[in-house]
Design a protein around this motif. Structure first.
Motif, mmCIF file in Angstrom:
data_model
loop_
_atom_site.group_PDB
_atom_site.id
_atom_site.type_symbol
_atom_site.label_atom_id
_atom_site.label_comp_id
_atom_site.label_asym_id
_atom_site.label_seq_id
_atom_site.Cartn_x
_atom_site.Cartn_y
_atom_site.Cartn_z
ATOM 1 N N ASN A 205 2.335 -12.365 -10.396
ATOM 2 C CA ASN A 205 2.783 -11.159 -9.699
ATOM 3 C C ASN A 205 1.977 -11.011 -8.409
ATOM 4 O O ASN A 205 0.929 -11.655 -8.220
ATOM 5 N N THR B 241 1.318 -5.411 -2.824
ATOM 6 C CA THR B 241 0.822 -5.057 -1.485
ATOM 7 C C THR B 241 -0.308 -4.043 -1.627
ATOM 8 O O THR B 241 -0.168 -3.050 -2.345
ATOM 9 N N ALA C 116 -3.399 -1.948 0.658
ATOM 10 C CA ALA C 116 -4.073 -1.600 1.908
ATOM 11 C C ALA C 116 -5.502 -1.122 1.635
ATOM 12 O O ALA C 116 -6.341 -1.115 2.528
ATOM 13 N N TRP C 117 -5.723 -0.723 0.394
ATOM 14 C CA TRP C 117 -7.060 -0.225 0.049
ATOM 15 C C TRP C 117 -7.909 -1.389 -0.445
ATOM 16 O O TRP C 117 -8.070 -1.620 -1.646
ATOM 17 N N SER D 133 -8.441 -1.451 -4.632
ATOM 18 C CA SER D 133 -8.177 -0.234 -5.401
ATOM 19 C C SER D 133 -6.719 -0.273 -5.860
ATOM 20 O O SER D 133 -5.805 -0.304 -5.032
ATOM 21 N N GLY E 230 -3.633 1.300 -8.298
ATOM 22 C CA GLY E 230 -3.133 2.449 -9.057
ATOM 23 C C GLY E 230 -2.925 2.088 -10.528
ATOM 24 O O GLY E 230 -2.426 1.008 -10.844
ATOM 25 N N PHE F 196 2.150 -2.329 -12.478
ATOM 26 C CA PHE F 196 2.164 -3.487 -13.378
ATOM 27 C C PHE F 196 0.957 -4.384 -13.080
ATOM 28 O O PHE F 196 0.337 -4.952 -13.988
ATOM 29 N N SER F 197 0.611 -4.505 -11.809
ATOM 30 C CA SER F 197 -0.541 -5.340 -11.417
ATOM 31 C C SER F 197 -1.830 -4.865 -12.081
ATOM 32 O O SER F 197 -2.715 -5.673 -12.377
ATOM 33 N N ARG G 97 8.695 -2.652 -5.016
ATOM 34 C CA ARG G 97 9.278 -2.878 -6.344
ATOM 35 C C ARG G 97 8.188 -3.308 -7.293
ATOM 36 O O ARG G 97 7.233 -3.971 -6.888
ATOM 37 N N SER G 98 8.358 -2.974 -8.558
ATOM 38 C CA SER G 98 7.387 -3.427 -9.545
ATOM 39 C C SER G 98 7.770 -4.817 -10.045
ATOM 40 O O SER G 98 8.953 -5.133 -10.184
ATOM 41 N N GLY G 99 6.746 -5.606 -10.332
ATOM 42 C CA GLY G 99 6.976 -6.947 -10.876
ATOM 43 C C GLY G 99 7.165 -6.939 -12.386
ATOM 44 O O GLY G 99 7.277 -7.998 -13.001
ATOM 45 N N LYS H 54 8.857 -11.099 -7.923
ATOM 46 C CA LYS H 54 8.842 -10.869 -6.473
ATOM 47 C C LYS H 54 8.723 -12.163 -5.682
ATOM 48 O O LYS H 54 8.975 -12.184 -4.483
HETATM 49 C C1 LIG Z 1 1.659 -0.865 2.963
HETATM 50 C C2 LIG Z 1 1.435 -0.608 1.495
HETATM 51 C C3 LIG Z 1 0.142 -0.504 1.012
HETATM 52 C C4 LIG Z 1 -0.092 -0.278 -0.353
HETATM 53 N N1 LIG Z 1 -1.386 -0.204 -0.802
HETATM 54 C C5 LIG Z 1 -1.625 -0.045 -2.132
HETATM 55 C C6 LIG Z 1 -2.967 -0.056 -2.625
HETATM 56 O O1 LIG Z 1 -3.941 -0.201 -1.884
HETATM 57 N N2 LIG Z 1 -3.144 0.082 -3.977
HETATM 58 C C7 LIG Z 1 -2.096 0.249 -4.844
HETATM 59 O O2 LIG Z 1 -2.307 0.384 -6.057
HETATM 60 N N3 LIG Z 1 -0.803 0.255 -4.396
HETATM 61 C C8 LIG Z 1 -0.553 0.092 -3.071
HETATM 62 N N4 LIG Z 1 0.735 0.080 -2.602
HETATM 63 C C9 LIG Z 1 1.847 0.299 -3.553
HETATM 64 C C10 LIG Z 1 2.187 -0.946 -4.384
HETATM 65 O O3 LIG Z 1 2.208 -2.108 -3.567
HETATM 66 C C11 LIG Z 1 3.554 -0.754 -5.062
HETATM 67 O O4 LIG Z 1 3.501 0.379 -5.910
HETATM 68 C C12 LIG Z 1 4.034 -1.979 -5.837
HETATM 69 O O5 LIG Z 1 5.436 -1.878 -6.006
HETATM 70 C C13 LIG Z 1 3.366 -2.144 -7.189
HETATM 71 O O6 LIG Z 1 3.865 -3.317 -7.763
HETATM 72 P P1 LIG Z 1 3.567 -3.759 -9.293
HETATM 73 O O7 LIG Z 1 4.110 -2.674 -10.181
HETATM 74 O O8 LIG Z 1 4.307 -5.061 -9.424
HETATM 75 O O9 LIG Z 1 2.096 -3.918 -9.434
HETATM 76 C C14 LIG Z 1 1.000 -0.140 -1.247
HETATM 77 C C15 LIG Z 1 2.307 -0.266 -0.767
HETATM 78 C C16 LIG Z 1 2.537 -0.500 0.586
HETATM 79 C C17 LIG Z 1 3.956 -0.652 1.099
#
Ligand SMILES: Cc1cc2nc3c(=O)[nH]c(=O)nc-3n(C[C@H](O)[C@H](O)[C@H](O)COP(=O)(O)O)c2cc1C
Length: 152
Positions: free
Chosen positions: A23, A26, A28-29, A43, A45, A49-50, A79-81, A86
């Motif tokens: 997976n 994206t 930014a943190w 960081s 959330g 899924f990640s 989108r979530s993986g 993805k």
């Molecule tokens: C520009 C951008 C920055 C993001 N930065 C973060 C981040 O720093 N930490 C985080 O948990 N999610 C961040 N997200 C949200 C996740 O990338 C997004 O919820 C993702 O669909 C999660 O995928 P997953 O469920 O496959 O893990 C960011 C999204 C975008 C578009």
């Protein structure tokens, strides 16, 4: 506009592989946190899924995106993986530790997860840098003022 939005950062795709489930997310943190040993922190959330995969993983990869790769940031960031691959339409190769490296990334950093810290609705995963590759001399895609900044 607000004060916290002025903390700008690079946009990366953090990649992982747990028991052959790959997976990417994206992020930014992301920040450097130590010179010696060389450590970075991401960081993530708790609802992602990640997060579930990283909690069980030993390593993560960091693909630093170029300023013209907003489409990749959106693909991995909207989108979530959990029920979707993805990487389906993305060119990538596997590193020696079997982590996906997105082709045409600006740079790649591979880390061993050495610690994690509870941080409100996120978890900070601290990675020890094992490998670094710079593929290009372009500028990174930036995130600031709560959005992706194109072409800066
Ligand atoms: C520009 C951008 C920055 C993001 N930065 C973060 C981040 O720093 N930490 C985080 O948990 N999610 C961040 N997200 C949200 C996740 O990338 C997004 O919820 C993702 O669909 C999660 O995928 P997953 O469920 O496959 O893990 C960011 C999204 C975008 C578009």
């Amino acid at each position: 506009m607000d004060a916290i939005g002025k903390l700008y950062s690079s946009v990366v795709v953090v990649t992982m592989n747990y028991n052959n489930t790959i997976n990417g997310i994206t992020v930014a943190w992301i920040t450097r946190v130590s010179i010696n040993p060389k450590l970075i922190a991401i960081s993530i959330g708790k609802t992602r899924f990640s997060h579930e995969l990283l909690n069980k993983s030993k390593y993560f990869g960091v693909c630093v995106l170029k300023k013209n790769q907003k489409n990749i940031a959106e693909l991995f960031g909207t989108r979530s993986g959990k029920n979707y691959n993805k990487f389906e339409n993305v060119d990538f190769i596997f590193s020696e530790r079997n982590l996906p490296i997105i082709k045409n990334s600006l740079a790649y950093i591979e880390c061993e997860i050495i610690d994690s810290f509870d941080a409100g609705d996120h978890t900070l995963f601290v990675g020890k840098v094992l490998e670094e590759k710079l593929f290009d001399d372009d500028s990174p895609l930036l995130f600031g003022d709560h959005r992706i900044l194109e072409g800066k």
